[in-house]
Design a protein around this motif. Structure first.
Motif, PDB file in Angstrom:
ATOM      1  N   CYS A 107      56.490  35.335  34.850  1.00  0.00           N
ATOM      2  CA  CYS A 107      54.438  36.193  34.527  1.00  0.00           C
ATOM      3  C   CYS A 107      55.231  37.551  35.751  1.00  0.00           C
ATOM      4  O   CYS A 107      55.956  37.727  36.859  1.00  0.00           O
ATOM      5  N   VAL A 108      54.284  38.430  35.726  1.00  0.00           N
ATOM      6  CA  VAL A 108      54.022  40.088  36.109  1.00  0.00           C
ATOM      7  C   VAL A 108      52.756  39.759  37.413  1.00  0.00           C
ATOM      8  O   VAL A 108      51.638  39.151  36.096  1.00  0.00           O
ATOM      9  N   VAL A 109      52.690  39.869  38.434  1.00  0.00           N
ATOM     10  CA  VAL A 109      51.114  39.900  39.392  1.00  0.00           C
ATOM     11  C   VAL A 109      51.682  41.783  39.964  1.00  0.00           C
ATOM     12  O   VAL A 109      52.087  42.758  39.344  1.00  0.00           O
ATOM     13  N   LEU A 110      50.179  42.119  39.630  1.00  0.00           N
ATOM     14  CA  LEU A 110      49.642  43.356  40.126  1.00  0.00           C
ATOM     15  C   LEU A 110      48.605  43.444  41.080  1.00  0.00           C
ATOM     16  O   LEU A 110      47.574  43.394  40.320  1.00  0.00           O
ATOM     17  N   PRO A 111      48.530  44.235  41.805  1.00  0.00           N
ATOM     18  CA  PRO A 111      47.138  44.431  43.019  1.00  0.00           C
ATOM     19  C   PRO A 111      46.879  45.380  42.569  1.00  0.00           C
ATOM     20  O   PRO A 111      46.802  46.001  42.199  1.00  0.00           O
ATOM     21  N   ILE A 112      45.551  44.539  42.769  1.00  0.00           N
ATOM     22  CA  ILE A 112      44.114  46.367  41.577  1.00  0.00           C
ATOM     23  C   ILE A 112      43.420  46.345  43.065  1.00  0.00           C
ATOM     24  O   ILE A 112      42.211  47.074  41.732  1.00  0.00           O
ATOM     25  N   GLY A 113      43.464  46.547  44.014  1.00  0.00           N
ATOM     26  CA  GLY A 113      42.704  46.928  44.516  1.00  0.00           C
ATOM     27  C   GLY A 113      41.417  45.585  45.077  1.00  0.00           C
ATOM     28  O   GLY A 113      41.094  45.105  44.441  1.00  0.00           O
ATOM     29  N   GLY A 114      40.997  46.201  46.218  1.00  0.00           N
ATOM     30  CA  GLY A 114      39.681  45.713  46.690  1.00  0.00           C
ATOM     31  C   GLY A 114      40.221  43.640  47.257  1.00  0.00           C
ATOM     32  O   GLY A 114      39.881  42.310  46.795  1.00  0.00           O
ATOM     33  N   ASN A 115      41.370  44.280  47.580  1.00  0.00           N
ATOM     34  CA  ASN A 115      42.291  42.491  48.083  1.00  0.00           C
ATOM     35  C   ASN A 115      42.553  41.938  46.990  1.00  0.00           C
ATOM     36  O   ASN A 115      42.614  40.850  47.247  1.00  0.00           O
ATOM     37  N   THR A 116      43.115  42.429  46.139  1.00  0.00           N
ATOM     38  CA  THR A 116      42.704  40.904  44.976  1.00  0.00           C
ATOM     39  C   THR A 116      44.277  41.621  43.599  1.00  0.00           C
ATOM     40  O   THR A 116      45.008  42.401  43.807  1.00  0.00           O
ATOM     41  N   LEU A 117      44.706  40.714  43.597  1.00  0.00           N
ATOM     42  CA  LEU A 117      46.187  40.441  42.618  1.00  0.00           C
ATOM     43  C   LEU A 117      45.713  39.578  41.208  1.00  0.00           C
ATOM     44  O   LEU A 117      45.187  38.881  41.620  1.00  0.00           O
ATOM     45  N   LEU A 167      43.071  35.739  43.428  1.00  0.00           N
ATOM     46  CA  LEU A 167      44.384  35.418  42.280  1.00  0.00           C
ATOM     47  C   LEU A 167      43.041  35.659  41.089  1.00  0.00           C
ATOM     48  O   LEU A 167      41.960  34.837  40.966  1.00  0.00           O
ATOM     49  N   GLN A 168      43.290  36.867  40.396  1.00  0.00           N
ATOM     50  CA  GLN A 168      42.574  36.496  38.743  1.00  0.00           C
ATOM     51  C   GLN A 168      43.539  36.964  38.431  1.00  0.00           C
ATOM     52  O   GLN A 168      44.638  37.444  37.743  1.00  0.00           O
ATOM     53  N   VAL A 169      43.130  36.153  36.710  1.00  0.00           N
ATOM     54  CA  VAL A 169      43.589  36.865  35.126  1.00  0.00           C
ATOM     55  C   VAL A 169      42.442  36.957  34.367  1.00  0.00           C
ATOM     56  O   VAL A 169      41.407  36.219  34.788  1.00  0.00           O
TER      57      VAL A 169
END
Ligand SMILES: CC(C)(COP(=O)(O)OP(=O)(O)OC[C@H]1O[C@@H](n2cnc3c(N)ncnc32)[C@H](O)[C@@H]1OP(=O)(O)O)[C@@H](O)C(=O)NCCC(=O)NCCS
Length: 148
Positions: free
Chosen positions: A49-59, A94-96
């Motif tokens: 899996c690959v995760v990336l912070p996208i701003g606003g305290n969201t990963l 955490l979002q997807v």
């Protein structure tokens, strides 16, 4: 024994797994360099899996895939649980994002995600060819979230 470890060099050595979740390579290229990649190894690599912070305290989980021979053995959930443990306290959400598909949404709901919002026509606007999953044309991007 299951081991999950970060990959920092040559992440595209796992391109065949990445493409299972995101079949257009130039879309993978949008996040693979900046994203943090983990692989799950259980007598050989079974998924990533690959995760990336996208701003606003969201990963955001940008990509998650388990080798097709090893679905429904708990590996996908093990990767999600690892991400939750690793990043709780560091990000608040955490979002997807995924297509409107029975191959993925029930999995994310089982892992504790709740449907949040959709981006209309994401797959039509961003991919150069129609994307089908289990015979169904993907149109909108569905986002699911959980608090960390
Ligand atoms: C989606 C994916 C990562 C799930 O991984 P997995 O290892 O098979 O899932 P797990 O075995 O960890 O499943 C966890 C739970 O979700 C459930 N689940 C998994 N896939 C499901 C499905 N298609 N429909 C209903 N439930 C599902 C499992 O039954 C399990 O439930 P349980 O805890 O009650 O037993 C895997 O199917 C995959 O790699 N698919 C191809 C790539 C892809 O589509 N990635 C997502 C892109 S958005």
């Amino acid at each position: 024994m299951i081991e999950i470890r970060e990959i920092t060099e040559n992440k595209k050595q796992y391109l065949s797994l990445l493409l299972l979740a995101d079949e257009q390579e130039d879309m993978v290229d949008r996040y693979i360099a900046d994203g943090t990649m983990y692989i799950l190894d259980d007598n050989g690599v079974k998924g990533e899996c690959v995760v990336l912070p996208i701003g606003g305290n969201t990963l955001e989980i940008k990509n998650i895939a388990i080798h097709p021979d090893y679905h429904r053995k708990g590996y996908g959930k093990a990767l999600i649980d690892f991400i939750i443990e690793k990043y709780k306290g560091k990000y608040s959400v955490l979002q997807v994002g995924t297509g409107e598909s029975q191959a993925t949404i029930p999995f994310y709901e089982k892992c504790g995600f709740i449907r949040s919002h959709t981006i209309k026509n994401f797959f039509i606007d961003n991919y150069d060819h129609p994307i089908y999953e289990e015979g169904i044309l993907l149109v909108d991007m569905v986002y699911l979230k959980m608090d960390l």
